[in-house]
Design a protein around this motif. Sequence first.
Motif, PDB file in Angstrom:
ATOM      1  N   ALA A  18      47.836  62.943  -8.164  1.00 54.07           N
ATOM      2  CA  ALA A  18      47.227  63.327  -6.884  1.00 54.07           C
ATOM      3  C   ALA A  18      45.790  62.842  -6.798  1.00 54.07           C
ATOM      4  O   ALA A  18      45.306  62.472  -5.731  1.00 54.07           O
ATOM      5  CB  ALA A  18      47.293  64.843  -6.705  1.00 54.07           C
ATOM      6  N   GLY A  19      45.101  62.817  -7.905  1.00 54.11           N
ATOM      7  CA  GLY A  19      43.708  62.379  -7.914  1.00 54.11           C
ATOM      8  C   GLY A  19      43.554  60.873  -7.914  1.00 54.11           C
ATOM      9  O   GLY A  19      42.456  60.354  -7.808  1.00 54.11           O
ATOM     10  N   CYS A  20      44.646  60.140  -8.060  1.00 55.96           N
ATOM     11  CA  CYS A  20      44.577  58.675  -8.117  1.00 55.96           C
ATOM     12  C   CYS A  20      44.924  58.052  -6.781  1.00 55.96           C
ATOM     13  O   CYS A  20      45.455  56.958  -6.723  1.00 55.96           O
ATOM     14  CB  CYS A  20      45.524  58.143  -9.190  1.00 55.96           C
ATOM     15  SG  CYS A  20      44.983  58.524 -10.847  1.00 55.96           S
ATOM     16  N   GLY A  21      44.651  58.744  -5.700  1.00 53.93           N
ATOM     17  CA  GLY A  21      44.921  58.187  -4.378  1.00 53.93           C
ATOM     18  C   GLY A  21      44.193  56.869  -4.210  1.00 53.93           C
ATOM     19  O   GLY A  21      43.037  56.729  -4.577  1.00 53.93           O
ATOM     20  N   VAL A  22      44.884  55.898  -3.694  1.00 53.29           N
ATOM     21  CA  VAL A  22      44.299  54.581  -3.493  1.00 53.29           C
ATOM     22  C   VAL A  22      43.811  54.492  -2.060  1.00 53.29           C
ATOM     23  O   VAL A  22      44.563  54.707  -1.132  1.00 53.29           O
ATOM     24  CB  VAL A  22      45.333  53.475  -3.784  1.00 53.29           C
ATOM     25  CG1 VAL A  22      44.744  52.111  -3.506  1.00 53.29           C
ATOM     26  CG2 VAL A  22      45.832  53.576  -5.212  1.00 53.29           C
ATOM     27  N   SER A  23      42.550  54.196  -1.899  1.00 48.14           N
ATOM     28  CA  SER A  23      42.001  54.028  -0.565  1.00 48.14           C
ATOM     29  C   SER A  23      41.721  52.549  -0.332  1.00 48.14           C
ATOM     30  O   SER A  23      41.590  51.788  -1.283  1.00 48.14           O
ATOM     31  CB  SER A  23      40.727  54.859  -0.386  1.00 48.14           C
ATOM     32  OG  SER A  23      39.748  54.433  -1.300  1.00 48.14           O
ATOM     33  N   PRO A  24      41.634  52.133   0.920  1.00 46.61           N
ATOM     34  CA  PRO A  24      41.364  50.721   1.193  1.00 46.61           C
ATOM     35  C   PRO A  24      40.024  50.297   0.597  1.00 46.61           C
ATOM     36  O   PRO A  24      39.097  51.107   0.471  1.00 46.61           O
ATOM     37  CB  PRO A  24      41.305  50.651   2.719  1.00 46.61           C
ATOM     38  CG  PRO A  24      41.980  51.884   3.203  1.00 46.61           C
ATOM     39  CD  PRO A  24      41.791  52.914   2.132  1.00 46.61           C
ATOM     40  N   ALA A  25      39.964  49.050   0.226  1.00 46.86           N
ATOM     41  CA  ALA A  25      38.716  48.497  -0.288  1.00 46.86           C
ATOM     42  C   ALA A  25      37.636  48.564   0.782  1.00 46.86           C
ATOM     43  O   ALA A  25      37.931  48.627   1.984  1.00 46.86           O
ATOM     44  CB  ALA A  25      38.932  47.048  -0.715  1.00 46.86           C
ATOM     45  N   LYS A  26      36.400  48.542   0.349  1.00 47.80           N
ATOM     46  CA  LYS A  26      35.286  48.526   1.287  1.00 47.80           C
ATOM     47  C   LYS A  26      35.421  47.283   2.175  1.00 47.80           C
ATOM     48  O   LYS A  26      35.705  46.198   1.683  1.00 47.80           O
ATOM     49  CB  LYS A  26      33.970  48.486   0.513  1.00 47.80           C
ATOM     50  CG  LYS A  26      32.764  48.541   1.396  1.00 47.80           C
ATOM     51  CD  LYS A  26      31.485  48.537   0.588  1.00 47.80           C
ATOM     52  CE  LYS A  26      30.318  48.516   1.551  1.00 47.80           C
ATOM     53  NZ  LYS A  26      29.062  48.330   0.871  1.00 47.80           N
ATOM     54  N   PRO A  27      35.263  47.447   3.494  1.00 48.90           N
ATOM     55  CA  PRO A  27      35.441  46.283   4.377  1.00 48.90           C
ATOM     56  C   PRO A  27      34.362  45.222   4.158  1.00 48.90           C
ATOM     57  O   PRO A  27      33.232  45.535   3.783  1.00 48.90           O
ATOM     58  CB  PRO A  27      35.340  46.876   5.780  1.00 48.90           C
ATOM     59  CG  PRO A  27      34.635  48.178   5.621  1.00 48.90           C
ATOM     60  CD  PRO A  27      34.922  48.655   4.233  1.00 48.90           C
ATOM     61  N   ALA A  28      34.751  43.989   4.388  1.00 48.83           N
ATOM     62  CA  ALA A  28      33.802  42.877   4.289  1.00 48.83           C
ATOM     63  C   ALA A  28      32.793  42.969   5.434  1.00 48.83           C
ATOM     64  O   ALA A  28      33.051  43.599   6.461  1.00 48.83           O
ATOM     65  CB  ALA A  28      34.553  41.553   4.357  1.00 48.83           C
ATOM     66  N   ALA A  29      31.659  42.342   5.259  1.00 49.06           N
ATOM     67  CA  ALA A  29      30.632  42.319   6.311  1.00 49.06           C
ATOM     68  C   ALA A  29      31.172  41.605   7.549  1.00 49.06           C
ATOM     69  O   ALA A  29      32.017  40.718   7.455  1.00 49.06           O
ATOM     70  CB  ALA A  29      29.383  41.608   5.808  1.00 49.06           C
ATOM     71  N   ALA A  30      30.673  41.995   8.696  1.00 51.82           N
ATOM     72  CA  ALA A  30      31.087  41.395   9.967  1.00 51.82           C
ATOM     73  C   ALA A  30      30.263  40.143  10.232  1.00 51.82           C
ATOM     74  O   ALA A  30      29.196  40.204  10.826  1.00 51.82           O
ATOM     75  CB  ALA A  30      30.922  42.399  11.100  1.00 51.82           C
ATOM     76  N   ASP A  31      30.750  39.017   9.771  1.00 47.67           N
ATOM     77  CA  ASP A  31      30.081  37.740   9.994  1.00 47.67           C
ATOM     78  C   ASP A  31      30.663  37.085  11.237  1.00 47.67           C
ATOM     79  O   ASP A  31      31.885  36.954  11.362  1.00 47.67           O
ATOM     80  CB  ASP A  31      30.270  36.812   8.792  1.00 47.67           C
ATOM     81  CG  ASP A  31      29.557  37.326   7.551  1.00 47.67           C
ATOM     82  OD1 ASP A  31      28.467  37.920   7.694  1.00 47.67           O
ATOM     83  OD2 ASP A  31      30.099  37.132   6.445  1.00 47.67           O
ATOM     84  N   LEU A  32      29.792  36.667  12.144  1.00 48.69           N
ATOM     85  CA  LEU A  32      30.237  36.030  13.383  1.00 48.69           C
ATOM     86  C   LEU A  32      30.395  34.529  13.157  1.00 48.69           C
ATOM     87  O   LEU A  32      29.461  33.848  12.741  1.00 48.69           O
ATOM     88  CB  LEU A  32      29.256  36.340  14.512  1.00 48.69           C
ATOM     89  CG  LEU A  32      29.089  37.838  14.806  1.00 48.69           C
ATOM     90  CD1 LEU A  32      28.126  38.063  15.954  1.00 48.69           C
ATOM     91  CD2 LEU A  32      30.426  38.491  15.097  1.00 48.69           C
ATOM     92  N   ARG A  33      31.573  34.028  13.452  1.00 49.39           N
ATOM     93  CA  ARG A  33      31.912  32.632  13.178  1.00 49.39           C
ATOM     94  C   ARG A  33      31.352  31.682  14.230  1.00 49.39           C
ATOM     95  O   ARG A  33      31.297  32.017  15.413  1.00 49.39           O
ATOM     96  CB  ARG A  33      33.430  32.472  13.113  1.00 49.39           C
ATOM     97  CG  ARG A  33      34.054  33.256  11.976  1.00 49.39           C
ATOM     98  CD  ARG A  33      35.549  33.262  12.069  1.00 49.39           C
ATOM     99  NE  ARG A  33      35.924  34.268  13.062  1.00 49.39           N
ATOM    100  CZ  ARG A  33      37.170  34.618  13.321  1.00 49.39           C
ATOM    101  NH1 ARG A  33      38.163  34.022  12.715  1.00 49.39           N
ATOM    102  NH2 ARG A  33      37.435  35.545  14.217  1.00 49.39           N
TER     103      ARG A  33
END
Length: 170
Positions: A18-33
């Motif tokens: 129960a304590g090993c819940g996997v959460s999404p990785a930290k999102p990448a920075a919002a770089d404008l293309r």
Amino acid sequence: MRAGVRTAALLLVSIAAAGCGVSPAKPAAADLRTTAPPWDAPRDAVSYIDKAGFERLPLDFSGPAPYTLRLKVTLDGNPVQIPAGIGVDRVRAEQAAVHTHTTDGLVYVEAKTTAEHPTLAQFFTLWGLKYDEKCLADACRNLKITVDGQPAPWDVPFTGGAKITVSADR
């Protein structure tokens, strides 16, 4: 005694799992293309939702007065496909009030209040593209915006049923 040990072991394994819940990785920075198309929808949409100034909403959210509009983008006279998933982060189950579900240019607006007026500039930020009064990505010549066939400002607010066209040349 063995049953007690087995019960204790199962309890410890359950607590550890129960304590090993996997959460999404930290999102990448919002770089404008500023690259040439094609342009996919950003995978880490939450960064772009934040950068565009939107609140993160649950995927099943629908505001009090949802509406759609049509958006068409051309560069150097060639159509640019607007991808599905702009403003949608499926990994984190969040979306912006403005988003796409299909590749046909239909843009959904599901703001929390009718007083919110998302803009074209916010949409391009959600899409991860540099956009200002002169340029769309790397196209910085002849930027023209029309709404229902009439000239409009580069940062035009969205309205229900509008047909917005953005064209530019490199």
